[in-house]
Write a protein that holds these residues in place. Structure first.
Motif, PDB file in Angstrom:
ATOM      1  N   ASP A 246      35.970  32.582  26.353  1.00 24.16           N
ATOM      2  CA  ASP A 246      36.609  32.900  24.911  1.00 24.16           C
ATOM      3  C   ASP A 246      36.404  33.938  24.224  1.00 24.16           C
ATOM      4  N   ASP A 247      35.362  35.298  24.677  1.00 24.39           N
ATOM      5  CA  ASP A 247      35.622  35.834  23.877  1.00 24.39           C
ATOM      6  C   ASP A 247      36.111  37.702  24.830  1.00 24.39           C
ATOM      7  N   ALA A 248      37.303  36.892  26.325  1.00 29.99           N
ATOM      8  CA  ALA A 248      37.143  37.708  26.898  1.00 29.99           C
ATOM      9  C   ALA A 248      37.821  38.986  26.672  1.00 29.99           C
ATOM     10  N   GLU A 249      39.103  39.184  25.843  1.00 32.20           N
ATOM     11  CA  GLU A 249      39.286  40.200  25.581  1.00 32.20           C
ATOM     12  C   GLU A 249      40.077  40.746  26.972  1.00 32.20           C
ATOM     13  N   ASP A 250      40.193  42.015  26.979  1.00 30.57           N
ATOM     14  CA  ASP A 250      40.347  42.710  28.462  1.00 30.57           C
ATOM     15  C   ASP A 250      39.322  42.175  29.180  1.00 30.57           C
ATOM     16  N   ILE A 251      39.601  41.381  29.816  1.00 29.98           N
ATOM     17  CA  ILE A 251      39.007  41.848  31.481  1.00 29.98           C
ATOM     18  C   ILE A 251      38.719  41.910  32.814  1.00 29.98           C
ATOM     19  N   GLU A 252      38.030  42.617  33.005  1.00 31.88           N
ATOM     20  CA  GLU A 252      38.078  43.321  34.667  1.00 31.88           C
ATOM     21  C   GLU A 252      37.402  42.864  35.531  1.00 31.88           C
ATOM     22  N   ILE A 253      38.834  42.818  36.125  1.00 34.44           N
ATOM     23  CA  ILE A 253      38.628  41.448  37.505  1.00 34.44           C
ATOM     24  C   ILE A 253      37.598  42.109  38.058  1.00 34.44           C
ATOM     25  N   GLY A 254      36.774  41.270  39.041  1.00 34.32           N
ATOM     26  CA  GLY A 254      35.750  41.528  39.963  1.00 34.32           C
ATOM     27  C   GLY A 254      36.302  41.526  41.330  1.00 34.32           C
TER      28      GLY A 254
ATOM     29  N   TYR B 137      35.086  42.164  67.435  1.00 40.29           N
ATOM     30  CA  TYR B 137      36.101  43.289  67.554  1.00 40.29           C
ATOM     31  C   TYR B 137      35.649  43.707  65.738  1.00 40.29           C
ATOM     32  N   LEU B 138      35.224  43.498  65.099  1.00 45.11           N
ATOM     33  CA  LEU B 138      35.574  43.902  63.904  1.00 45.11           C
ATOM     34  C   LEU B 138      33.834  43.599  63.311  1.00 45.11           C
ATOM     35  N   SER B 139      33.302  43.998  62.082  1.00 42.59           N
ATOM     36  CA  SER B 139      31.816  43.872  62.079  1.00 42.59           C
ATOM     37  C   SER B 139      31.849  42.988  60.842  1.00 42.59           C
ATOM     38  N   SER B 140      30.951  42.561  60.755  1.00 38.22           N
ATOM     39  CA  SER B 140      30.906  41.327  59.678  1.00 38.22           C
ATOM     40  C   SER B 140      31.790  41.680  58.396  1.00 38.22           C
ATOM     41  N   ASP B 141      30.866  43.308  57.769  1.00 35.36           N
ATOM     42  CA  ASP B 141      31.186  44.141  56.658  1.00 35.36           C
ATOM     43  C   ASP B 141      32.885  43.922  56.442  1.00 35.36           C
ATOM     44  N   GLU B 142      33.213  44.751  57.541  1.00 39.84           N
ATOM     45  CA  GLU B 142      35.036  44.821  57.076  1.00 39.84           C
ATOM     46  C   GLU B 142      35.166  43.307  57.377  1.00 39.84           C
ATOM     47  N   ILE B 143      35.094  42.945  57.889  1.00 43.08           N
ATOM     48  CA  ILE B 143      35.215  41.063  57.535  1.00 43.08           C
ATOM     49  C   ILE B 143      35.166  40.680  56.326  1.00 43.08           C
TER      50      ILE B 143
ATOM     51  N   ASP C  72      37.364  39.500  51.170  1.00 38.36           N
ATOM     52  CA  ASP C  72      37.072  39.678  49.639  1.00 38.36           C
ATOM     53  C   ASP C  72      38.571  40.032  49.098  1.00 38.36           C
ATOM     54  N   SER C  73      39.074  41.471  49.672  1.00 38.36           N
ATOM     55  CA  SER C  73      40.535  41.017  48.840  1.00 38.36           C
ATOM     56  C   SER C  73      41.470  40.348  48.993  1.00 38.36           C
ATOM     57  N   ALA C  74      42.019  39.858  50.113  1.00 37.90           N
ATOM     58  CA  ALA C  74      42.863  39.247  50.260  1.00 37.90           C
ATOM     59  C   ALA C  74      42.676  37.511  49.489  1.00 37.90           C
ATOM     60  N   ILE C  75      40.980  37.060  49.166  1.00 34.16           N
ATOM     61  CA  ILE C  75      41.141  35.692  48.432  1.00 34.16           C
ATOM     62  C   ILE C  75      41.737  36.012  47.038  1.00 34.16           C
ATOM     63  N   ARG C  76      40.882  37.058  46.822  1.00 35.44           N
ATOM     64  CA  ARG C  76      40.415  37.831  45.062  1.00 35.44           C
ATOM     65  C   ARG C  76      42.088  37.748  44.888  1.00 35.44           C
ATOM     66  N   ASN C  77      43.123  38.790  45.572  1.00 36.85           N
ATOM     67  CA  ASN C  77      44.654  39.488  45.546  1.00 36.85           C
ATOM     68  C   ASN C  77      45.401  36.822  45.244  1.00 36.85           C
ATOM     69  N   ARG C  78      44.638  35.948  45.785  1.00 41.18           N
ATOM     70  CA  ARG C  78      45.124  34.697  45.989  1.00 41.18           C
ATOM     71  C   ARG C  78      44.982  34.200  44.612  1.00 41.18           C
ATOM     72  N   ILE C  79      43.778  34.166  44.497  1.00 40.03           N
ATOM     73  CA  ILE C  79      43.121  33.880  43.038  1.00 40.03           C
ATOM     74  C   ILE C  79      43.777  34.490  41.967  1.00 40.03           C
TER      75      ILE C  79
ATOM     76  N   ARG D 140      32.105  36.325  40.214  1.00 39.72           N
ATOM     77  CA  ARG D 140      32.392  37.183  40.078  1.00 39.72           C
ATOM     78  C   ARG D 140      33.746  38.014  39.892  1.00 39.72           C
ATOM     79  N   TYR D 141      34.692  36.644  40.053  1.00 33.66           N
ATOM     80  CA  TYR D 141      36.505  37.326  39.333  1.00 33.66           C
ATOM     81  C   TYR D 141      36.540  37.367  37.872  1.00 33.66           C
ATOM     82  N   PHE D 142      35.392  36.910  37.053  1.00 34.38           N
ATOM     83  CA  PHE D 142      35.743  37.335  35.200  1.00 34.38           C
ATOM     84  C   PHE D 142      34.184  38.295  35.189  1.00 34.38           C
ATOM     85  N   GLY D 143      33.774  38.835  36.291  1.00 36.80           N
ATOM     86  CA  GLY D 143      32.541  39.725  36.037  1.00 36.80           C
ATOM     87  C   GLY D 143      30.682  38.519  35.651  1.00 36.80           C
ATOM     88  N   GLY D 144      31.318  37.727  36.356  1.00 37.13           N
ATOM     89  CA  GLY D 144      30.032  36.788  36.563  1.00 37.13           C
ATOM     90  C   GLY D 144      29.480  36.974  38.166  1.00 37.13           C
TER      91      GLY D 144
END
Length: 300
Positions: free
Chosen positions: A292-300, A20-26, A31-38, A266-270
């Motif tokens: 060690d020099d992360a400062e304000d990391i933009e979460i991926g 019922y859903l495309s691979s991209d939609e899944i 990605d969003s749900a697991i990232r929030n849980r992390i 990707r979580y910390f920008g890798g």
């Protein structure tokens, strides 16, 4: 829903919804749900670790800031995860390749060990399975080609811009035959697995008929996660606990090891990139941001 069953249940549920859903939609939703849980889990564990350090400072080492290991050794993590995957491979496939580590083997960087542990375990499981299935024949005197891991020390992206964060990089190379061109676009899909219905390693109830080469997203964490997470600690206890319940045969099956490994990288920008030489082998390029020099990391 219990904590231990969450990742497997939600990924299995979306596999059932694939018609019922495309691979991209899944993938976007997961990605969003697991990232929030992390994020939630990470904040909670860091708070607990720092609180314990304040309460009992003598029990903690100076090279840790909460759950961040300021001198995390990729070599030590590779050996630990490699030992677990070797036992898993020999129990399920009957053999395992050697791991060779080169490059800056003594490099260290500031990182969360359990993140690196999960990523390395999943990549090594893929590499081991690919190498064994391609080269191993019972009774054969020919050795299985080794898995080669090259470590590059932490580097800044531009030497002239010292304010930028540094990254440690690794390349995991195997001679497992690579991935057919037709399947490359699917290897980071949560709904893709190469352990089909007829495979003894398959742990799901249905096969989506994707087929594929030796690389599929797998599940089960590393040895350290088993020793810690089964006692209630650790970020990946749910996957490890489930893997232990299912037995050593879980070297392949559900289809979320590689996409989740890339998510953690990707979580910390890798980043995590996959390059295949069809008919020969594959390279995984892993780049992780030193914290060690992360400062304000933009979460991926």
């Amino acid at each position: 829903m219990t904590y231990l069953s969450w990742p497997r249940d939600i990924c299995s549920s979306f596999q059932e919804c694939s018609r019922y859903l495309s691979s991209d939609e899944i993938s976007d939703f997961l990605d969003s749900a697991i990232r929030n849980r992390i994020s939630v889990r990470l904040i909670a564990e860091q708070h607990i670790a720092l609180s314990r350090t304040i309460e009992t400072p003598k029990q903690y080492h100076d090279d840790h800031v909460g759950i961040v290991h300021m001198k995390c050794s990729p070599k030590d993590m590779i050996r630990m995860c490699g030992s677990f995957v070797r036992d898993l491979s020999e129990a399920t496939l009957g053999a395992s390749p050697e791991i060779i580590i080169d490059g800056d083997v003594d490099a260290t960087f500031a990182y969360i060990p359990v993140h690196l542990e999960y990523i390395l375990t999943e990549i090594l499981k893929n590499s081991f399975r690919a190498a064994v299935e391609r080269h191993y024949k019972s009774g054969s005197a020919h050795p299985i080609p080794p898995v080669l891991i090259t470590i590059s020390p932490p580097q800044k992206p531009y030497a002239t811009q010292q304010h930028l964060p540094s990254f440690l990089s690794m390349r995991i190379r195997d001679q497992g035959g690579g991935v057919p061109e037709a399947n490359l676009s699917q290897i980071f899909s949560y709904s893709f697995t190469t352990a089909g219905r007829n495979s003894e390693y398959y742990v799901n109830d249905e096969d989506n008929g994707s087929g594929g080469g030796p690389y599929a997203a797998q599940h089960v964490g590393g040895s350290a996660a088993i020793s810690e997470s089964m006692n209630g600690a650790g970020l990946f206890g749910e996957m490890v606990g489930r893997g232990v319940q299912l037995g050593m045969g879980t070297i392949a099956g559900l289809g979320y090891g590689l996409p989740m490994s890339r998510l953690y990288a990707r979580y910390f920008g890798g980043s995590l990139d996959f390059v295949s030489l069809d008919g020969w082998g594959s390279d995984v390029f892993l780049k992780l941001r030193s914290l060690d020099d992360a400062e304000d990391i933009e979460i991926g």
